[in-house]
Design a protein around this motif. Structure first.
Motif, mmCIF file in Angstrom:
data_model
loop_
_atom_site.group_PDB
_atom_site.id
_atom_site.type_symbol
_atom_site.label_atom_id
_atom_site.label_comp_id
_atom_site.label_asym_id
_atom_site.label_seq_id
_atom_site.Cartn_x
_atom_site.Cartn_y
_atom_site.Cartn_z
ATOM 1 N N UNK A 153 29.481 43.311 46.806
ATOM 2 C CA UNK A 153 28.114 43.001 46.370
ATOM 3 C C UNK A 153 27.126 43.531 47.402
ATOM 4 N N UNK A 154 25.897 43.809 46.996
ATOM 5 C CA UNK A 154 24.929 44.405 47.924
ATOM 6 C C UNK A 154 24.666 43.535 49.150
ATOM 7 N N UNK A 155 24.696 44.165 50.302
ATOM 8 C CA UNK A 155 24.325 43.540 51.570
ATOM 9 C C UNK A 155 23.212 44.389 52.178
ATOM 10 N N UNK A 156 21.951 43.915 52.120
ATOM 11 C CA UNK A 156 20.819 44.745 52.571
ATOM 12 C C UNK A 156 20.970 45.291 53.986
ATOM 13 N N UNK A 157 21.623 44.532 54.873
ATOM 14 C CA UNK A 157 21.735 44.990 56.263
ATOM 15 C C UNK A 157 22.501 46.299 56.376
ATOM 16 N N UNK A 158 23.422 46.550 55.457
ATOM 17 C CA UNK A 158 24.245 47.756 55.557
ATOM 18 C C UNK A 158 23.449 49.039 55.370
ATOM 19 N N UNK A 159 22.266 48.935 54.765
ATOM 20 C CA UNK A 159 21.451 50.141 54.575
ATOM 21 C C UNK A 159 20.985 50.730 55.899
ATOM 22 N N UNK A 160 21.059 49.956 56.967
ATOM 23 C CA UNK A 160 20.660 50.449 58.280
ATOM 24 C C UNK A 160 21.823 50.815 59.178
ATOM 25 N N UNK A 161 23.028 50.965 58.588
ATOM 26 C CA UNK A 161 24.213 51.275 59.381
ATOM 27 C C UNK A 161 24.837 52.594 58.938
ATOM 28 N N UNK A 162 25.517 53.236 59.875
ATOM 29 C CA UNK A 162 26.412 54.360 59.589
ATOM 30 C C UNK A 162 27.834 53.884 59.836
ATOM 31 N N UNK A 163 28.793 54.520 59.171
ATOM 32 C CA UNK A 163 30.185 54.084 59.247
ATOM 33 C C UNK A 163 31.096 55.241 59.636
#
Length: 553
Positions: A153-163
């Motif tokens: 499910x969407x986690x807004x914080x992940x939009x600011x991360x690279x993997x």
């Protein structure tokens, strides 16, 4: 198949290479292509070269199974034909799959620079398309991992991360990264790295990652373990530079960087202050061997690392599936071998070894166990197995037809090699167990048997066969664990990633196990696992009923 150039037949002119034959250049590809993809390939390559005046004037003619491009007096043909059905290209059968095609790319006429450039571009595009998973295949992979689908499910914080994700190139890695995308990671900020195992469809995974917009490379475990060849070390340096650049650019763009790995990148200094590489911001550790690498790495760990490797999720669920896949691969790689009633020596009675020993006994094998830990020996003895403190002691009592390594370390020492019986099979369920041979034994003569392993002629007159490539046997030309078998572990990793990235400040530098178990419990993952796979009746919708965009191309 490589490009072929036949005997020259025409005199070269300005900017023209001698035309070898009516088929001056050709390539043959095999793979799954959807309707219209040949024309799509040609048009995309021509569009990419629209600034080239020669290519811009190319004329395209096409039919349902062929395309022709006329350029500089030459003819470039792309033709396809269906191949006999070979079974699915994924673990699950696929409804509506287009089937395999054989594609011929050929050139006739003068080979000008423009024609050769076009041929090379089409070669690269068609190679990737024929290797890539189709939309229907990706949908089957997603449907085979319903717990990942449930928790992605969407986690807004992940939009600011690279993997940076480093693991085996298998289907469940594809399903996991798609889950990370659905949770919020931008595919343009995903860097996937293969650990170098010869998994069955690693080329397809790599092609699909590139098509999806990820970066994709190989950072071989041999480099991390210090057993790489000179060529492998040179390649690793180039990959390391690309990864470091990816981390730097992510930070410059205001992003934090998460590593999901088996300790390889942290062992290289990505998680320490003052290390040789650009530091990442957080990590999730997947394997026990990775924990050992982190502990042995120079410098102090400066980032939080969530310990999936020793979590209850992996210990209680994951290792059963790993043992099952190892046994299945073992039986498949020597289909002519008899197992029932025969003696097997198992080295290492840890979490994996325990399950492997019981599985072998269930097949009818008579299993003896060697372990250096006395508590493990007590457990094995009370489980009903013959036990020994050393390999030498075990081989003095029994002559096994099979030795299974599950210690994760060097299980057969140099002093044990002369004791190995003639004809014995060596099956490594964990890497390094038989490194005394696979890393190069000074007195052994090695002969490879394709798709089976390597036969070693030993100085004392015996021959032994190491099955596979000396790494984990379930990953040798195989997909490893079933997607549904690894679904829960991948879902737990996704849950851990979401919480770590959402609330990074709660996790100090160091390795953390308790938060992983808590995250899994609070999410109700075990309940969902039981409901989906084990309870009578279906208690929540299958992945395919959740909808979502799984477009592969």
């Amino acid at each position: 198949m490589s490009v072929s150039e036949l005997e020259p037949g025409l005199a070269p002119g300005d900017g023209v290479v001698a035309d070898p034959h009516p088929l001056g250049l050709y390539e043959v590809f095999e793979g799954r292509l959807g309707p219209g993809e040949l024309l799509e390939s040609v048009r995309s390559v021509l569009d990419a070269g629209a600034g080239d005046p020669a290519r811009a004037g190319a004329v395209v003619a096409h039919g349902p199974d062929a395309c022709t491009v006329r350029l500089d007096g030459a003819r470039v043909d792309v033709r396809s034909r269906p191949l006999p059905h070979r079974g699915p290209g994924t673990l699950d059968p696929v409804v509506g799959d287009p089937g395999e095609q054989q594609v011929l790319l050929s050139v006739s006429g003068p080979l000008t620079d423009a024609v050769r450039t076009l041929f090379d571009a089409l070669t690269e595009d068609l190679r990737q398309r024929t290797r890539c998973y189709t939309d229907a295949e990706i949908a089957s992979i997603v449907a085979g991992m319903p717990l990942v689908e449930r928790y992605a499910t969407p986690e807004p914080a992940l939009s600011g991360w690279a993997l940076v994700f480093r693991d085996h190139y298998v289907e469940n890695s594809v399903g996991f990264l798609l889950g990370m995308e659905r949770a919020g990671v931008d595919p343009a900020w995903i860097y996937a790295l293969s650990k170098g195992d010869r998994t069955a469809h690693r080329d397809r995974v790599h092609a699909w990652f590139l098509r999806r917009g990820y970066r994709s490379d190989v950072l071989d475990n041999s480099v991390i373990n210090g057993t790489a060849t000179e060529a492998e070390r040179g390649h690793a340096l180039a990959v390391d530079a690309r990864v470091a650049d990816f981390v730097r650019r992510a930070h410059a763009a205001g992003r934090k960087v998460l590593v999901i790995d088996d300790g390889g990148l942290l062992a290289q200094g990505y998680g320490t202050d003052g290390g040789p590489s650009e530091r990442v911001d957080a990590a999730i550790e997947l394997t026990v061997s990775g924990l050992k690498r982190i502990a042995a790495a120079p410098g102090q760990l400066a980032v939080p690392v969530l310990n999936m490797a020793r979590s209850r999720l992996k210990s209680r669920l994951g290792y059963n599936e790993i043992a099952d896949s190892c046994i299945r691969r073992l039986r498949a790689i020597v289909p002519g071998e008899k197992f029932i009633g025969r003696h097997v020596l198992l080295l290492g009675y840890g979490t994996l070894g325990t399950r492997a020993a019981h599985a072998l006994r269930a097949l009818g094998c008579r299993v003896s166990v060697v372990d250096t830990d006395v508590l493990a020996l007590i457990t094995a003895a009370e489980d009903g197995f013959d036990t020994h403190r050393t390999v030498a002691e075990a081989l003095a009592h029994r002559v096994p037809f099979l030795v299974v390594g599950s210690s994760g370390g060097t299980a057969i020492a140099d002093r044990d090699v002369p004791l190995l019986p003639d004809g014995v099979l060596l099956a490594g369920f964990a890497t390094k167990d038989f490194a005394v041979l696979t890393d190069g034994h000074r007195d052994a003569r090695a002969t490879e048997i394709p798709h089976v392993g390597v036969v070693y002629a030993l100085p004392h007159g015996a021959t032994v066969t190491v099955l596979g490539d000396g790494r984990s046997l379930n990953l040798f030309e195989y997909e490893g664990i079933a997607n549904r078998g690894y679904d829960a572990y991948r879902a737990g990793t996704l849950l851990a990633a979401k919480e770590l990235c959402r609330d990074l400040g709660r996790f100090p530098a160091g390795v953390h196990l308790e938060p992983v178990d808590r995250i899994v419990d609070e999410a109700g993952l075990f309940e969902a696992y039981y409901a989906r796979y084990l309870a009578s009746g279906r208690c929540f919708p299958a992945a395919s009923e959740h909808g979502g965009d799984h477009d592969a191309r």
